[in-house]
Design a protein around this motif. Structure first.
Motif, PDB file in Angstrom:
ATOM      1  N   MET A 122       0.857  -1.182   0.000  1.00  0.00           N
ATOM      2  CA  MET A 122       0.000   0.000   0.000  1.00  0.00           C
ATOM      3  C   MET A 122       0.899   1.241   0.000  1.00  0.00           C
ATOM      4  SD  MET A 122      -2.786  -1.619   0.014  1.00  0.00           S
ATOM      5  CE  MET A 122      -4.068  -0.419   0.206  1.00  0.00           C
ATOM      6  N   TRP A 123       0.327   2.387  -0.322  1.00  0.00           N
ATOM      7  CA  TRP A 123       1.116   3.601  -0.366  1.00  0.00           C
ATOM      8  C   TRP A 123       1.318   4.126   1.053  1.00  0.00           C
ATOM      9  CZ3 TRP A 123      -3.608   2.575  -2.192  1.00  0.00           C
ATOM     10  CH2 TRP A 123      -4.689   3.298  -1.711  1.00  0.00           C
ATOM     11  N   ASP A 124       2.340   4.956   1.223  1.00  0.00           N
ATOM     12  CA  ASP A 124       2.758   5.349   2.568  1.00  0.00           C
ATOM     13  C   ASP A 124       1.678   6.092   3.338  1.00  0.00           C
ATOM     14  OD1 ASP A 124       5.168   4.190   2.228  1.00  0.00           O
ATOM     15  OD2 ASP A 124       6.184   6.015   1.566  1.00  0.00           O
ATOM     16  N   GLU A 125       0.826   6.849   2.635  1.00  0.00           N
ATOM     17  CA  GLU A 125      -0.172   7.666   3.318  1.00  0.00           C
ATOM     18  C   GLU A 125      -1.391   6.855   3.725  1.00  0.00           C
ATOM     19  OE1 GLU A 125       1.005   8.401   0.213  1.00  0.00           O
ATOM     20  OE2 GLU A 125       2.551   9.772   0.911  1.00  0.00           O
ATOM     21  N   PHE A 126      -1.472   5.628   3.305  1.00  0.00           N
ATOM     22  CA  PHE A 126      -2.646   4.813   3.596  1.00  0.00           C
ATOM     23  C   PHE A 126      -2.744   4.573   5.105  1.00  0.00           C
ATOM     24  CE2 PHE A 126      -5.177   0.905   3.684  1.00  0.00           C
ATOM     25  CZ  PHE A 126      -6.187   1.258   2.830  1.00  0.00           C
ATOM     26  N   LYS A 127      -3.966   4.628   5.641  1.00  0.00           N
ATOM     27  CA  LYS A 127      -4.118   4.588   7.082  1.00  0.00           C
ATOM     28  C   LYS A 127      -4.456   3.207   7.643  1.00  0.00           C
ATOM     29  CE  LYS A 127      -3.748   9.029   8.239  1.00  0.00           C
ATOM     30  NZ  LYS A 127      -2.404   9.287   7.749  1.00  0.00           N
ATOM     31  N   ASP A 128      -5.362   2.490   6.990  1.00  0.00           N
ATOM     32  CA  ASP A 128      -5.923   1.286   7.601  1.00  0.00           C
ATOM     33  C   ASP A 128      -5.098   0.047   7.228  1.00  0.00           C
ATOM     34  OD1 ASP A 128      -7.669  -0.089   9.142  1.00  0.00           O
ATOM     35  OD2 ASP A 128      -9.463   0.652   8.146  1.00  0.00           O
ATOM     36  N   PHE A 129      -5.560  -1.118   7.704  1.00  0.00           N
ATOM     37  CA  PHE A 129      -4.874  -2.365   7.421  1.00  0.00           C
ATOM     38  C   PHE A 129      -5.852  -3.296   6.692  1.00  0.00           C
ATOM     39  CE2 PHE A 129      -3.168  -0.596  11.389  1.00  0.00           C
ATOM     40  CZ  PHE A 129      -1.952  -0.208  10.878  1.00  0.00           C
ATOM     41  N   PRO A 130      -5.707  -3.408   5.369  1.00  0.00           N
ATOM     42  CA  PRO A 130      -6.784  -3.994   4.571  1.00  0.00           C
ATOM     43  C   PRO A 130      -7.021  -5.483   4.784  1.00  0.00           C
ATOM     44  CG  PRO A 130      -4.987  -3.232   3.185  1.00  0.00           C
ATOM     45  CD  PRO A 130      -4.660  -2.826   4.547  1.00  0.00           C
ATOM     46  N   MET A 131      -6.059  -6.234   5.272  1.00  0.00           N
ATOM     47  CA  MET A 131      -6.309  -7.668   5.407  1.00  0.00           C
ATOM     48  C   MET A 131      -7.014  -8.026   6.712  1.00  0.00           C
ATOM     49  SD  MET A 131      -5.668  -9.558   2.859  1.00  0.00           S
ATOM     50  CE  MET A 131      -5.515 -11.206   3.503  1.00  0.00           C
ATOM     51  N   ARG A 132      -7.214  -7.059   7.588  1.00  0.00           N
ATOM     52  CA  ARG A 132      -7.932  -7.386   8.827  1.00  0.00           C
ATOM     53  C   ARG A 132      -9.374  -7.733   8.502  1.00  0.00           C
ATOM     54  NH1 ARG A 132      -6.128  -4.060  14.112  1.00  0.00           N
ATOM     55  NH2 ARG A 132      -3.873  -4.262  13.844  1.00  0.00           N
ATOM     56  N   LYS A 133      -9.929  -8.633   9.319  1.00  0.00           N
ATOM     57  CA  LYS A 133     -11.255  -9.146   9.016  1.00  0.00           C
ATOM     58  C   LYS A 133     -12.331  -8.069   9.176  1.00  0.00           C
ATOM     59  CE  LYS A 133     -10.381 -13.418   7.974  1.00  0.00           C
ATOM     60  NZ  LYS A 133     -10.775 -14.022   6.710  1.00  0.00           N
ATOM     61  N   ASP A 134     -12.072  -7.064  10.011  1.00  0.00           N
ATOM     62  CA  ASP A 134     -13.090  -6.032  10.210  1.00  0.00           C
ATOM     63  C   ASP A 134     -12.785  -4.774   9.409  1.00  0.00           C
ATOM     64  OD1 ASP A 134     -10.876  -5.349  11.581  1.00  0.00           O
ATOM     65  OD2 ASP A 134     -11.843  -4.987  13.509  1.00  0.00           O
ATOM     66  N   TYR A 135     -11.965  -4.895   8.394  1.00  0.00           N
ATOM     67  CA  TYR A 135     -11.625  -3.734   7.562  1.00  0.00           C
ATOM     68  C   TYR A 135     -12.847  -3.305   6.753  1.00  0.00           C
ATOM     69  CZ  TYR A 135      -9.637  -1.171   3.621  1.00  0.00           C
ATOM     70  OH  TYR A 135      -9.367  -0.235   2.673  1.00  0.00           O
ATOM     71  N   ALA A 136     -13.133  -2.021   6.795  1.00  0.00           N
ATOM     72  CA  ALA A 136     -14.232  -1.494   5.993  1.00  0.00           C
ATOM     73  C   ALA A 136     -13.657  -0.669   4.866  1.00  0.00           C
ATOM     74  CB  ALA A 136     -15.148  -0.643   6.861  1.00  0.00           C
ATOM     75  N   GLU A 137     -14.122  -0.928   3.679  1.00  0.00           N
ATOM     76  CA  GLU A 137     -13.622  -0.189   2.522  1.00  0.00           C
ATOM     77  C   GLU A 137     -13.938   1.294   2.660  1.00  0.00           C
ATOM     78  OE1 GLU A 137     -14.718  -1.110  -1.641  1.00  0.00           O
ATOM     79  OE2 GLU A 137     -14.383  -3.159  -0.963  1.00  0.00           O
ATOM     80  N   PRO A 138     -13.018   2.183   2.425  1.00  0.00           N
ATOM     81  CA  PRO A 138     -13.347   3.602   2.518  1.00  0.00           C
ATOM     82  C   PRO A 138     -14.306   4.000   1.394  1.00  0.00           C
ATOM     83  CG  PRO A 138     -11.149   3.326   1.650  1.00  0.00           C
ATOM     84  CD  PRO A 138     -11.628   1.963   2.048  1.00  0.00           C
ATOM     85  N   ASP A 139     -15.171   4.942   1.731  1.00  0.00           N
ATOM     86  CA  ASP A 139     -16.190   5.367   0.760  1.00  0.00           C
ATOM     87  C   ASP A 139     -15.646   6.547  -0.034  1.00  0.00           C
ATOM     88  OD1 ASP A 139     -18.498   5.725  -0.579  1.00  0.00           O
ATOM     89  OD2 ASP A 139     -19.548   6.740   1.048  1.00  0.00           O
ATOM     90  N   ASP A 140     -14.562   6.335  -0.746  1.00  0.00           N
ATOM     91  CA  ASP A 140     -13.933   7.475  -1.416  1.00  0.00           C
ATOM     92  C   ASP A 140     -13.548   7.186  -2.859  1.00  0.00           C
ATOM     93  OD1 ASP A 140     -11.913   5.745  -1.007  1.00  0.00           O
ATOM     94  OD2 ASP A 140     -10.569   7.156  -0.038  1.00  0.00           O
ATOM     95  N   TYR A 141     -14.099   6.146  -3.435  1.00  0.00           N
ATOM     96  CA  TYR A 141     -13.684   5.892  -4.812  1.00  0.00           C
ATOM     97  C   TYR A 141     -14.688   6.483  -5.796  1.00  0.00           C
ATOM     98  CZ  TYR A 141     -16.494   1.752  -3.752  1.00  0.00           C
ATOM     99  OH  TYR A 141     -17.465   0.899  -3.335  1.00  0.00           O
ATOM    100  N   GLU A 142     -14.272   6.529  -7.019  1.00  0.00           N
ATOM    101  CA  GLU A 142     -15.139   7.093  -8.038  1.00  0.00           C
ATOM    102  C   GLU A 142     -16.169   6.054  -8.433  1.00  0.00           C
ATOM    103  OE1 GLU A 142     -12.734   8.397 -11.245  1.00  0.00           O
ATOM    104  OE2 GLU A 142     -11.594   9.762  -9.989  1.00  0.00           O
ATOM    105  N   TYR A 143     -17.403   6.502  -8.598  1.00  0.00           N
ATOM    106  CA  TYR A 143     -18.465   5.553  -8.911  1.00  0.00           C
ATOM    107  C   TYR A 143     -18.603   5.388 -10.400  1.00  0.00           C
ATOM    108  CZ  TYR A 143     -19.294   5.945  -4.066  1.00  0.00           C
ATOM    109  OH  TYR A 143     -19.107   5.914  -2.725  1.00  0.00           O
TER     110      TYR A 143
END
Lengths: 211, 408
Positions: free
Chosen positions: A168-189
């Motif tokens: 992941m890029w350095d500015e990324f905050k969360d840890f995506p492989m965790r089971k309770d990871y929620a996708e951020p609501d910031d992508y283009e639809y």
């Protein structure tokens, strides 16, 4: 080749104070593993690498596993006499088992050509105690893989020479492989959103035309 | 120096080498960062450049941040993740079988070996048996994959060195014949999606074995021609001998696998060590290098192709008839018992492993790919320090990476 129990008792003799626990594996692969307490992990790793009968000089696979908090419900039924009538009373007790993160090491020997011996390191919890010692000083092959576990699971490896995000890029905050990871609501639809994407998109783009 | 000795190191020797960890390993402040001198260029200044992410030598989107002192490399940090799509998370959200076509996309040159590694891990997890005929088909397709991977790698390596076009086109001509075989068998040239848990998806089409046999029979002639052009070529030797030397102890400690490890002289081939599938039945040798440089990596791959042909000939001859999939294997509603398994094979690029944890449901609780390309890059900086910047391209080419697998 020694059995896992023999290896375990030899580690306990060689590294005083090491608390090991055998973890059974129910699958037909029969690859049982051993948990090591983090305080003694580096000493245990050095023993496994340098012991002439083991020579586990090659760490093949390093990976993280996320075990969430679980609630175990137990129901006990007792018979009690209330107002002269015998009744079944069901009592449910909930025991909360705290979750933890786990790092799994698959060790082989290139010199003696045996393996795998599976080591597991467990963190205290999933939040503020998500730390284990790094085994990169013992096996350099763990360097990128521990970085990956840090990146995707957020486990901090104390003593790692270069612990940065790797995929992941350095500015990324969360840890995506965790089971309770929620996708951020910031992508283009997409232009014609549907299903759950439509629900998310509605928050951003009003779909009903205003007069 | 002409040192093409076809039989050097070609033996099934026990590995009697002392394995020494890198100096200073085990200490708390152990660091792999190099010391910067800054006195090799005219004015003593260092230049930091980014090779990539769009650089022809990186074979994909991969970046190396290089610090140069004149033309010498004093620091190099690989940067990954441009192709990251979290393959593992996606696989944990879907059924076991649904990940099979996705494994094709890891190392898109070698989809059949990726399939096999995943199928092997699931078979270990669920305790499935593979019928004889399917085992033969797996060996045949895996060795054909190895042939086409190694020819193309040699072609790309030469392309990186400036041998523009010719070796790569020769390699691609041969690869095309093997891809035709894959297409006839699986319906796809590269994204084969062919193996299933407990066997293979479909049987060999009519005439396939004869076609495969003619490809295999013609391959030594191509290899001889390829080698006559290249192996003793003066420019190739000058560019590769003594460049990017990987010491044996470091190779073991840094978990290097595949032809790169064997070029450093460590006799470790999972086909021999684990004897998975039916590799026990074939007699083949494990080529080893003596110097651990780029030339040895090239040479080990060429010799490995010749050994693969020794596996293919008897496999194509002895393949039995019979079922191609375990009748007990379920395609739908497949739920392995609670437990875990680690399965690994000798993929063309190194040890490809899959680690699976089952919680008894239709989806894996944990799905992990052990990517040989990523882990073989651990020592990229060590190989490149002190070399010319032009050699970085050659060294990276000899590691043999595919970004689909590095970034996952």
């Amino acid at each position: 080749v020694e059995t896992l129990d023999q290896i375990k008792s030899r580690i306990e003799a060689a590294v005083p104070g090491a608390r090991l626990e055998r973890v059974a594996n129910g699958s037909p692969s029969a690859q049982d593993s051993v948990t090591v307490d983090p305080e003694q992990a580096v000493a245990v790793a050095k023993f496994l690498r340098d012991d002439p009968a083991l020579r586990l000089d090659y760490v093949s696979n390093v990976t993280g596993v996320d075990w969430l908090d679980t609630v175990i419900k137990e129901t006990t039924r007792t018979k009690q006499i209330i107002d002269g009538v015998e009744r079944d009373i069901a009592q449910t007790t909930e025991t909360k088992k705290p979750g933890y993160l786990e790092v799994v090491y698959h060790l082989f020997s290139m010199e003696l050509k045996h393996g795998p011996v599976v080591l597991r390191l467990r963190t205290g919890n999933r939040t503020d105690q998500a730390r284990v010692p790094s085994l990169t000083p013992v096996w350099r092959g763990a360097e990128f893989q521990e970085r990956e576990v840090f990146d995707l699971y957020g486990i901090v490896f104390d003593g790692h020479p270069d612990l940065r995000r790797i995929l992941m890029w350095d500015e990324f905050k969360d840890f995506p492989m965790r089971k309770d990871y929620a996708e951020p609501d910031d992508y283009e639809y997409e232009p014609t959103p549907h299903d759950d994407v439509l629900d998310k998109a509605k928050a951003h783009y009003p779909t009903e035309a205003k007069p | 120096v002409n040192r093409v000795n076809r039989d050097s190191g070609l033996a099934e020797l026990p590995l009697g080498t002392e394995v020494v960890p890198p100096e200073g390993a085990g200490q708390q402040n152990f660091s792999l960062a190099p010391k910067i001198s800054g006195n090799g260029s005219l004015d003593g200044q260092l230049l930091e450049i980014a090779m990539g992410p769009q650089h022809p030598s990186t074979h994909g989107v991969f970046r190396m941040d290089v610090v140069l002192d004149g033309e010498r490399v004093v620091k190099l940090k690989p940067v990954f993740g441009y192709l990251h799509r979290n393959h593992e998370k996606i696989a944990e959200g879907t059924t076991y079988l649904a990940s099979m076509p996705f494994t094709d996309r890891l190392d898109y040159f070698c989809s059949l070996t990726n399939n096999w590694a995943y199928a092997l891990a699931v078979e270990k997890l669920a305790g499935l048996q593979v019928p004889e005929r399917a085992e033969y088909i797996r060996v045949i397709t895996a060795e054909l994959t190895r042939l086409q991977n190694h020819t193309c790698l040699a072609g790309f390596l030469l392309q990186d060195m400036g041998a523009s076009g010719t070796p790569l086109m020769y390699a691609f001509r041969e690869r095309e014949k093997i891809l035709d075989l894959f297409e006839a068998l699986t319906g796809a040239r590269m994204m084969c999606n062919y193996m299933r848990f407990g066997g293979c998806r479909c049987d060999l089409p009519e005439g396939w074995l004869e076609q495969a046999h003619s490809v295999v029979a013609g391959f030594p002639r191509f290899l001889d021609e390829f080698e006559a052009l290249l192996s003793e070529n003066e420019i190739l030797m000058a560019r590769t001998q003594g460049v990017g030397v990987l010491p044996r102890a470091l190779a073991v400690n840094a978990s290097i696998t595949g032809p790169m490890l064997r070029a450093a002289g460590v006799n470790y081939d999972i086909r021999k060590v684990d004897k998975y599938g039916i590799y026990e039945r074939f007699s083949f040798r494990v080529p080893l290098g003596e110097h651990g440089d780029v030339y040895d990596r090239y040479m080990v791959r060429v010799l490995e192709m010749r050994e693969s042909l020794k596996i293919l000939e008897p496999a194509l001859r002895d393949i039995p008839t019979g079922p191609i999939i375990d009748p007990k294997a379920k395609l739908r509603g497949f739920r392995p018992k609670i437990g875990e398994a680690y399965g690994r094979i000798e993929a063309p690029k190194g040890e490809l492993g899959f680690y699976l944890i089952s919680d008894g449901s239709t989806n894996p609780y944990r799905y992990r790919v052990r990517p040989p390309s990523l882990i073989n890059l651990t020592i990229l900086e060590d190989l490149c320090l002190g070399t010319h910047v032009a050699d970085v391209v050659v060294i990276l080419g000899s590691v043999d990476i595919v970004l689909g697998e590095v970034d996952r």
